[in-house]
Design a protein around this motif. Structure first.
Motif, short mmCIF file in Angstrom:
data_model
loop_
_atom_site.label_atom_id
_atom_site.label_comp_id
_atom_site.label_asym_id
_atom_site.label_seq_id
_atom_site.Cartn_x
_atom_site.Cartn_y
_atom_site.Cartn_z
N SER A 181 0.82 -1.22 0.00
CA SER A 181 0.00 0.00 0.00
C SER A 181 0.85 1.26 0.00
O SER A 181 0.37 2.34 -0.38
N LEU A 182 2.10 1.16 0.43
CA LEU A 182 2.98 2.32 0.45
C LEU A 182 3.64 2.58 -0.89
O LEU A 182 4.24 3.64 -1.09
N GLU A 183 3.56 1.60 -1.78
CA GLU A 183 4.19 1.75 -3.09
C GLU A 183 3.23 2.43 -4.07
O GLU A 183 2.12 1.95 -4.29
N PRO A 184 3.62 3.57 -4.67
CA PRO A 184 2.75 4.23 -5.65
C PRO A 184 2.68 3.42 -6.94
O PRO A 184 3.57 2.62 -7.24
N VAL A 185 1.61 3.63 -7.69
CA VAL A 185 1.47 2.98 -9.00
C VAL A 185 2.38 3.68 -9.99
O VAL A 185 2.33 4.89 -10.16
N ARG A 186 3.24 2.89 -10.63
CA ARG A 186 4.20 3.46 -11.59
C ARG A 186 3.89 2.96 -12.98
O ARG A 186 3.76 1.76 -13.20
N ILE A 187 3.78 3.88 -13.92
CA ILE A 187 3.56 3.55 -15.32
C ILE A 187 4.73 4.09 -16.12
O ILE A 187 5.00 5.30 -16.09
N LYS A 188 5.43 3.22 -16.79
CA LYS A 188 6.60 3.65 -17.55
C LYS A 188 6.17 4.57 -18.68
O LYS A 188 5.28 4.25 -19.46
N ARG A 189 6.84 5.71 -18.78
CA ARG A 189 6.48 6.70 -19.80
C ARG A 189 6.97 6.25 -21.17
O ARG A 189 8.09 5.77 -21.31
N VAL A 190 6.11 6.37 -22.17
CA VAL A 190 6.44 6.00 -23.54
C VAL A 190 6.57 7.28 -24.37
O VAL A 190 5.67 8.12 -24.38
N TYR A 191 7.70 7.44 -25.05
CA TYR A 191 7.95 8.63 -25.86
C TYR A 191 7.67 8.32 -27.33
O TYR A 191 8.18 7.34 -27.88
N PHE A 192 6.84 9.16 -27.95
CA PHE A 192 6.50 9.02 -29.36
C PHE A 192 7.31 10.01 -30.19
O PHE A 192 7.65 11.10 -29.72
N PRO A 193 7.62 9.67 -31.43
CA PRO A 193 8.32 10.63 -32.30
C PRO A 193 7.44 11.86 -32.54
O PRO A 193 6.22 11.78 -32.51
N SER A 194 8.11 12.98 -32.76
CA SER A 194 7.36 14.23 -32.97
C SER A 194 6.51 14.15 -34.23
O SER A 194 6.89 13.52 -35.21
N ARG A 195 5.37 14.73 -34.19
CA ARG A 195 4.49 14.73 -35.35
C ARG A 195 3.77 16.08 -35.43
O ARG A 195 3.61 16.76 -34.44
#
Length: 398
Positions: free
Chosen positions: A366-380
């Motif tokens: 319960s002390l651990e936050p939810v982590r979502i790995k950030r995904v980087y997209f090419p510029s458009r």
């Protein structure tokens, strides 16, 4: 039968001194202290007797194998009974499995550190109610309609256990242990530029949470448990260590002894903070723990936590999503503790069950936050022409 059958009436002595429902002595050509047949419960003290044959008839039932502690007690009693067996004597086990960790299990259960099955070396004869073709092995007693009706009434788990002789968990636990991942890697600390980094199972560790659910006084159904959770960059959790604290092996008071053990564990695994559930006896422990950490010069914070929700709710909230995502791995050392057994047998509606390990791990999760790995997209190019930043070319000479 001895009294009524014409071929056995001669076995009954004229003046029987032992002729009762739990023991009797027939006519025999030797004077022996023990009766010819003695019937006793599995918990009965029969020390001092001697037997040529011991028949264990349905010694494994829900009352003797419903919990981890009961299964240990059953094995201890069975092991003790073997001391009364005469040289060259025989043992016969008759029964059906009532647990995945059954004494009748054909394979060793690695989860409880068995190197071989409990009845290893015994000759086995298994006759389930259905054969390999799905037909009744006793058609004169059970036809297929009767078998289907039994299965519908008792459920698939109990049917597999009692009628097909396959050791399974008949409690149908709320938590699925098959969703746990397993590893045996050790924590790898290394220092760079004066900063300590940790790696575990080949992954970089970015956070650590620990939770201590204390207990005091040696209550039978209440354990003092300390759990440590590490989390990597992907948000995967590792239950690296769980300790069921025991006292009485030092001259310290029970509270100080527990805090001293917690401090040593925190030092070994580089734990940055310890959360203590302060409901009940935990109110005075933070101060003692801080003193023990200071004595050992351990840089570790102590966080006081008060639980306002029920234990069942906390466990469900912590484990449901984590297990569904298969985001929890357990170290091989955890298998040597009661944690896996608690998990397999836990029911949200059960009272007075063994779930202190689950509660401690749930607190750490319960002390651990939810982590979502950030995904980087090419510029458009944006289709929203009104948005964006533009730099105008000017030739003004001011």
């Amino acid at each position: 039968m001895i009294e009524s059958h014409p071929l056995t009436t001669h076995l009954r002595p004229k003046n029987p001194d032992q002729w009762s429902v739990d023991r009797f002595t027939i006519n025999r050509d030797r004077e022996l202290r023990d009766p010819s047949v003695l019937a006793a419960g599995i918990t009965t003290n029969i020390t001092g007797c001697r037997a040529d044959i011991i028949i264990y008839d349905d010694v494994e039932v829900p009352n003797t194998c419903g919990t981890h502690e009961k299964r240990l007690s059953l094995r201890e009693r069975l092991n003790e009974s073997r001391f009364i067996l005469a040289a060259g004597g025989r043992q016969l086990f008759i029964g059906t499995p009532h647990s995945y960790f059954s004494i009748y299990a054909p394979k060793a259960r690695k989860e409880i550190n068995e190197e071989r099955p409990y009845l290893d070396g015994f000759k086995r004869k298994e006759i389930p109610i259905l054969n390999k073709l799905g037909r009744s092995n006793w058609p004169e007693q059970f036809n297929r309609k009767d078998i289907d009706q039994i299965k519908a009434q008792v459920g698939p788990q109990k049917f597999q256990s009692q009628m097909m002789l396959k050791p399974v968990n008949i409690n149908e636990s709320r938590l699925d242990t098959t969703l746990l991942q397993h590893y045996d890697a050790d924590l790898e600390p290394h220092e760079a530029m004066g900063i300590l980094y940790l790696r575990l199972n080949g992954k970089k560790i970015i956070s650590c949470s620990s939770w201590w659910d204390p207990s005091y006084g040696g209550a039978k159904n209440d354990h003092s448990v300390f759990a440590i959770i590490f989390t990597d960059e992907r948000g995967h959790h590792y239950l690296h260590h769980i300790a069921y604290i025991k006292t009485g092996e030092s001259d310290l008071s029970e509270a100080t002894d527990q805090c001293h053990q917690i401090a040593q564990i925190a030092k070994k695994y580089f734990v940055p903070s310890i959360a203590i559930e302060t409901n009940g006896i935990g109110k005075f422990l933070p101060g003692i723990l801080r003193n023990e950490l200071a004595k050992e010069k351990i840089n570790c914070a102590v966080i006081e936590k008060t639980s306002t929700t029920s234990k069942q709710t906390r466990i469900l909230e912590a484990f449901d999503v984590t297990l569904a995502a298969e985001a929890l791995s357990v170290h091989c050392s955890v298998k040597k503790t009661p944690f896996i057994h608690e998990m397999m047998e836990w029911q949200p509606t059960a009272k007075n069950g063994f779930d202190d390990g689950l509660d401690a791990v749930a607190g750490a999760l319960s002390l651990e936050p939810v982590r979502i790995k950030r995904v980087y997209f090419p510029s458009r190019q944006s289709w929203e022409k009104a948005g964006g930043v533009y730099q105008a070319k000017t030739e003004f000479d001011l």
